[in-house]
Design a protein around this motif. Structure first.
Motif, PDB file in Angstrom:
ATOM      1  N   VAL A  75      -7.170  -1.154  -1.919  1.00  0.00           N
ATOM      2  CA  VAL A  75      -5.809  -0.609  -1.871  1.00  0.00           C
ATOM      3  C   VAL A  75      -5.345  -0.247  -3.278  1.00  0.00           C
ATOM      4  CG1 VAL A  75      -3.401  -1.107  -1.297  1.00  0.00           C
ATOM      5  CG2 VAL A  75      -5.235  -1.886   0.216  1.00  0.00           C
ATOM      6  N   GLN A  76      -4.857   0.996  -3.425  1.00  0.00           N
ATOM      7  CA  GLN A  76      -4.412   1.496  -4.719  1.00  0.00           C
ATOM      8  C   GLN A  76      -2.895   1.363  -4.870  1.00  0.00           C
ATOM      9  OE1 GLN A  76      -6.776   2.633  -7.069  1.00  0.00           O
ATOM     10  NE2 GLN A  76      -8.016   1.633  -5.473  1.00  0.00           N
ATOM     11  N   PRO A  77      -2.400   1.277  -6.107  1.00  0.00           N
ATOM     12  CA  PRO A  77      -0.950   1.185  -6.324  1.00  0.00           C
ATOM     13  C   PRO A  77      -0.206   2.340  -5.666  1.00  0.00           C
ATOM     14  CG  PRO A  77      -2.134   0.718  -8.362  1.00  0.00           C
ATOM     15  CD  PRO A  77      -3.165   1.184  -7.370  1.00  0.00           C
ATOM     16  N   GLY A  78       0.903   2.000  -5.029  1.00  0.00           N
ATOM     17  CA  GLY A  78       1.758   3.008  -4.418  1.00  0.00           C
ATOM     18  C   GLY A  78       1.356   3.445  -3.027  1.00  0.00           C
ATOM     19  N   GLU A  79       0.291   2.869  -2.472  1.00  0.00           N
ATOM     20  CA  GLU A  79      -0.166   3.297  -1.154  1.00  0.00           C
ATOM     21  C   GLU A  79       0.800   2.890  -0.045  1.00  0.00           C
ATOM     22  OE1 GLU A  79      -5.031   3.710  -1.369  1.00  0.00           O
ATOM     23  OE2 GLU A  79      -4.131   2.194  -0.064  1.00  0.00           O
ATOM     24  N   GLN A  80       0.814   3.725   0.994  1.00  0.00           N
ATOM     25  CA  GLN A  80       1.476   3.415   2.255  1.00  0.00           C
ATOM     26  C   GLN A  80       0.370   2.962   3.204  1.00  0.00           C
ATOM     27  OE1 GLN A  80       4.897   4.049   3.038  1.00  0.00           O
ATOM     28  NE2 GLN A  80       5.336   4.664   0.938  1.00  0.00           N
ATOM     29  N   VAL A  81       0.473   1.734   3.714  1.00  0.00           N
ATOM     30  CA  VAL A  81      -0.597   1.143   4.519  1.00  0.00           C
ATOM     31  C   VAL A  81      -0.063   0.763   5.892  1.00  0.00           C
ATOM     32  CG1 VAL A  81      -2.318  -0.704   4.668  1.00  0.00           C
ATOM     33  CG2 VAL A  81      -1.683   0.226   2.426  1.00  0.00           C
ATOM     34  N   ALA A  82      -0.825   1.098   6.927  1.00  0.00           N
ATOM     35  CA  ALA A  82      -0.507   0.658   8.282  1.00  0.00           C
ATOM     36  C   ALA A  82      -1.608  -0.279   8.760  1.00  0.00           C
ATOM     37  CB  ALA A  82      -0.403   1.842   9.234  1.00  0.00           C
ATOM     38  N   VAL A  83      -1.195  -1.400   9.338  1.00  0.00           N
ATOM     39  CA  VAL A  83      -2.137  -2.350   9.916  1.00  0.00           C
ATOM     40  C   VAL A  83      -1.854  -2.410  11.409  1.00  0.00           C
ATOM     41  CG1 VAL A  83      -3.074  -4.689   9.861  1.00  0.00           C
ATOM     42  CG2 VAL A  83      -2.132  -3.677   7.771  1.00  0.00           C
ATOM     43  N   LEU A  84      -2.752  -1.829  12.199  1.00  0.00           N
ATOM     44  CA  LEU A  84      -2.583  -1.798  13.649  1.00  0.00           C
ATOM     45  C   LEU A  84      -3.312  -2.982  14.274  1.00  0.00           C
ATOM     46  CD1 LEU A  84      -3.321   2.020  14.047  1.00  0.00           C
ATOM     47  CD2 LEU A  84      -1.136   0.901  13.515  1.00  0.00           C
ATOM     48  N   PHE A  85      -2.863  -3.412  15.460  1.00  0.00           N
ATOM     49  CA  PHE A  85      -3.446  -4.608  16.095  1.00  0.00           C
ATOM     50  C   PHE A  85      -3.407  -5.768  15.100  1.00  0.00           C
ATOM     51  CE2 PHE A  85      -5.954  -0.729  16.966  1.00  0.00           C
ATOM     52  CZ  PHE A  85      -5.505  -0.445  18.237  1.00  0.00           C
ATOM     53  N   ALA A  86      -2.241  -5.970  14.498  1.00  0.00           N
ATOM     54  CA  ALA A  86      -2.129  -6.813  13.305  1.00  0.00           C
ATOM     55  C   ALA A  86      -2.202  -8.304  13.580  1.00  0.00           C
ATOM     56  CB  ALA A  86      -0.813  -6.500  12.585  1.00  0.00           C
ATOM     57  N   GLY A  87      -2.051  -8.737  14.839  1.00  0.00           N
ATOM     58  CA  GLY A  87      -2.118 -10.160  15.137  1.00  0.00           C
ATOM     59  C   GLY A  87      -1.028 -10.914  14.398  1.00  0.00           C
ATOM     60  N   CYS A  88      -1.381 -12.054  13.822  1.00  0.00           N
ATOM     61  CA  CYS A  88      -0.407 -12.837  13.044  1.00  0.00           C
ATOM     62  C   CYS A  88      -0.316 -12.332  11.603  1.00  0.00           C
ATOM     63  CB  CYS A  88      -0.739 -14.322  13.091  1.00  0.00           C
ATOM     64  SG  CYS A  88      -2.376 -14.751  12.449  1.00  0.00           S
ATOM     65  N   CYS A  89      -0.865 -11.157  11.354  1.00  0.00           N
ATOM     66  CA  CYS A  89      -0.701 -10.396  10.104  1.00  0.00           C
ATOM     67  C   CYS A  89      -1.431 -10.946   8.879  1.00  0.00           C
ATOM     68  CB  CYS A  89       0.777 -10.210   9.776  1.00  0.00           C
ATOM     69  SG  CYS A  89       1.603  -9.052  10.887  1.00  0.00           S
ATOM     70  N   PRO A  90      -2.645 -11.488   9.026  1.00  0.00           N
ATOM     71  CA  PRO A  90      -3.352 -11.938   7.817  1.00  0.00           C
ATOM     72  C   PRO A  90      -3.664 -10.798   6.859  1.00  0.00           C
ATOM     73  CG  PRO A  90      -4.802 -12.026   9.737  1.00  0.00           C
ATOM     74  CD  PRO A  90      -3.421 -11.777  10.243  1.00  0.00           C
ATOM     75  N   GLU A  91      -4.134  -9.642   7.381  1.00  0.00           N
ATOM     76  CA  GLU A  91      -4.413  -8.510   6.497  1.00  0.00           C
ATOM     77  C   GLU A  91      -3.131  -7.999   5.837  1.00  0.00           C
ATOM     78  OE1 GLU A  91      -7.646  -8.823   9.470  1.00  0.00           O
ATOM     79  OE2 GLU A  91      -5.470  -8.663   9.675  1.00  0.00           O
ATOM     80  N   THR A  92      -2.075  -7.901   6.635  1.00  0.00           N
ATOM     81  CA  THR A  92      -0.785  -7.430   6.117  1.00  0.00           C
ATOM     82  C   THR A  92      -0.301  -8.305   4.971  1.00  0.00           C
ATOM     83  OG1 THR A  92      -0.223  -6.653   8.329  1.00  0.00           O
ATOM     84  CG2 THR A  92       1.598  -6.936   6.761  1.00  0.00           C
ATOM     85  N   LEU A  93      -0.348  -9.600   5.176  1.00  0.00           N
ATOM     86  CA  LEU A  93       0.162 -10.537   4.176  1.00  0.00           C
ATOM     87  C   LEU A  93      -0.702 -10.541   2.918  1.00  0.00           C
ATOM     88  CD1 LEU A  93       1.006 -13.336   6.726  1.00  0.00           C
ATOM     89  CD2 LEU A  93       2.691 -12.169   5.290  1.00  0.00           C
ATOM     90  N   GLN A  94      -2.022 -10.431   3.089  1.00  0.00           N
ATOM     91  CA  GLN A  94      -2.894 -10.386   1.925  1.00  0.00           C
ATOM     92  C   GLN A  94      -2.633  -9.139   1.086  1.00  0.00           C
ATOM     93  OE1 GLN A  94      -5.046 -12.569   0.617  1.00  0.00           O
ATOM     94  NE2 GLN A  94      -4.692 -14.091   2.207  1.00  0.00           N
ATOM     95  N   ILE A  95      -2.473  -8.002   1.760  1.00  0.00           N
ATOM     96  CA  ILE A  95      -2.215  -6.752   1.035  1.00  0.00           C
ATOM     97  C   ILE A  95      -0.872  -6.822   0.313  1.00  0.00           C
ATOM     98  CG2 ILE A  95      -1.729  -4.293   1.339  1.00  0.00           C
ATOM     99  CD1 ILE A  95      -3.868  -4.343   3.590  1.00  0.00           C
ATOM    100  N   ALA A  96       0.142  -7.373   0.978  1.00  0.00           N
ATOM    101  CA  ALA A  96       1.455  -7.507   0.347  1.00  0.00           C
ATOM    102  C   ALA A  96       1.401  -8.433  -0.860  1.00  0.00           C
ATOM    103  CB  ALA A  96       2.468  -8.020   1.360  1.00  0.00           C
ATOM    104  N   ALA A  97       0.640  -9.526  -0.743  1.00  0.00           N
ATOM    105  CA  ALA A  97       0.614 -10.545  -1.795  1.00  0.00           C
ATOM    106  C   ALA A  97      -0.274 -10.165  -2.974  1.00  0.00           C
ATOM    107  CB  ALA A  97       0.150 -11.880  -1.209  1.00  0.00           C
ATOM    108  N   HIS A  98      -1.334  -9.389  -2.726  1.00  0.00           N
ATOM    109  CA  HIS A  98      -2.357  -9.212  -3.764  1.00  0.00           C
ATOM    110  C   HIS A  98      -2.594  -7.770  -4.200  1.00  0.00           C
ATOM    111  CE1 HIS A  98      -3.314 -13.418  -3.664  1.00  0.00           C
ATOM    112  NE2 HIS A  98      -3.674 -13.384  -2.391  1.00  0.00           N
ATOM    113  N   THR A  99      -1.802  -6.822  -3.705  1.00  0.00           N
ATOM    114  CA  THR A  99      -1.968  -5.429  -4.136  1.00  0.00           C
ATOM    115  C   THR A  99      -0.613  -4.860  -4.546  1.00  0.00           C
ATOM    116  OG1 THR A  99      -1.552  -4.187  -2.083  1.00  0.00           O
ATOM    117  CG2 THR A  99      -3.715  -5.255  -2.297  1.00  0.00           C
ATOM    118  N   GLU A 100      -0.670  -3.642  -5.064  1.00  0.00           N
ATOM    119  CA  GLU A 100       0.564  -2.946  -5.444  1.00  0.00           C
ATOM    120  C   GLU A 100       0.903  -1.843  -4.439  1.00  0.00           C
ATOM    121  OE1 GLU A 100       2.469  -4.163  -7.745  1.00  0.00           O
ATOM    122  OE2 GLU A 100       0.935  -5.693  -8.069  1.00  0.00           O
TER     123      GLU A 100
END
Length: 250
Positions: A75-100
């Motif tokens: 994930v690059q700085p400034g990206e707009q990211v969609a996480v589909l079938f997100a479940g309890c959002c582990p991917e979402t939370l990791q991207i929010a916490a560790h990327t720009e």
């Protein structure tokens, strides 16, 4: 004995069934020792991020942790990211916490999973309000929610999609899901598409590649397959693996 040897544990439970229904509920757990309580909620910490998980109401695999770390590095700085079938959002939370990433939109239809995701987001908010503010969690069927999202607005889409009960149903779902998500991508955008393949299909995964190409062709989009690999090293069933295919669209 297990409870005595580990003072941090309060309950020991065993799973009694496979994933259930469209919402991929994890199935009933039998409590073997400890307090008899429902719902069976717990927290799991992965790379410094805490998830709230309802063990009986959703799918979650800690074995996907290294894959989530790989995605964060892409994930690059400034990206707009969609996480589909997100479940309890582990991917979402990791991207929010560790990327720009500028914005991370999660879509999930399982109400219990959405509730856990929002509780996890509150935990992140206490640590880092700015990063938590980049996340939007939307509850609903991906096929319906995708219609409300702006087409061509996402740099990256993650799609850890569910598997159909039969090959026929799975083929239909794949075309519906790809038909809904490809239009969300900007030109040059990237998708991480999770599929299910037999061991003999590696490493080419021709069937998966063909389905992606067919869906893109119907939308008059061109795709470039960048990578195809096992999402983790454990089979999901006998001789069957979950694979991740990275592709870009133009």
């Amino acid at each position: 004995l297990i409870l005595k040897e580990n003072g941090r544990l309060r309950i020991v439970a065993a799973r009694c069934g496979a994933l259930q229904g469209d919402e991929r509920a994890a199935g009933t757990l039998e409590i073997l020792a400890g307090q008899q309580r429902r719902p069976l909620l717990t927290t799991h910490t992965e790379f410094g991020v805490r998830y709230v998980i309802n063990l009986e109401a959703m799918f979650f695999s800690p074995r996907m942790g290294p894959e989530r770390q790989r995605l964060c590095k892409l994930v690059q700085p400034g990206e707009q990211v969609a996480v589909l079938f997100a479940g309890c959002c582990p991917e979402t939370l990791q991207i929010a916490a560790h990327t720009e990433a500028e914005r991370v939109v999660a879509v999930e239809m399982n109400t219990d999973a959405v509730s856990c995701a929002r509780r996890s987001l509150q935990l992140l908010e206490k640590r880092n309000p700015t990063r938590a503010s980049r996340v939007e969690v939307l509850e609903g069927d991906m096929l319906e929610v995708a219609k409300t999202l702006q087409q061509g607005s996402f740099d990256r889409v993650l799609a850890p999609r569910p598997k159909g009960k039969t090959d026929e149903e799975d083929n239909a779902l794949v075309q519906q899901f790809l038909g809904a998500l490809i239009p969300l991508l900007k030109k040059g955008g990237h998708c991480h598409w999770y599929d299910f393949v037999a061991d003999w299909e590696f490493p080419s995964c021709e069937r998966s590649r063909a389905r992606i190409q067919a869906a893109a062709s119907r939308l008059s989009r061109e795709v470039t397959i960048i990578r195809c690999a096992a999402a983790n090293n454990k089979p999901v069933a006998e001789r069957q693996y979950r694979t991740v295919i990275d592709f870009s669209v133009s």
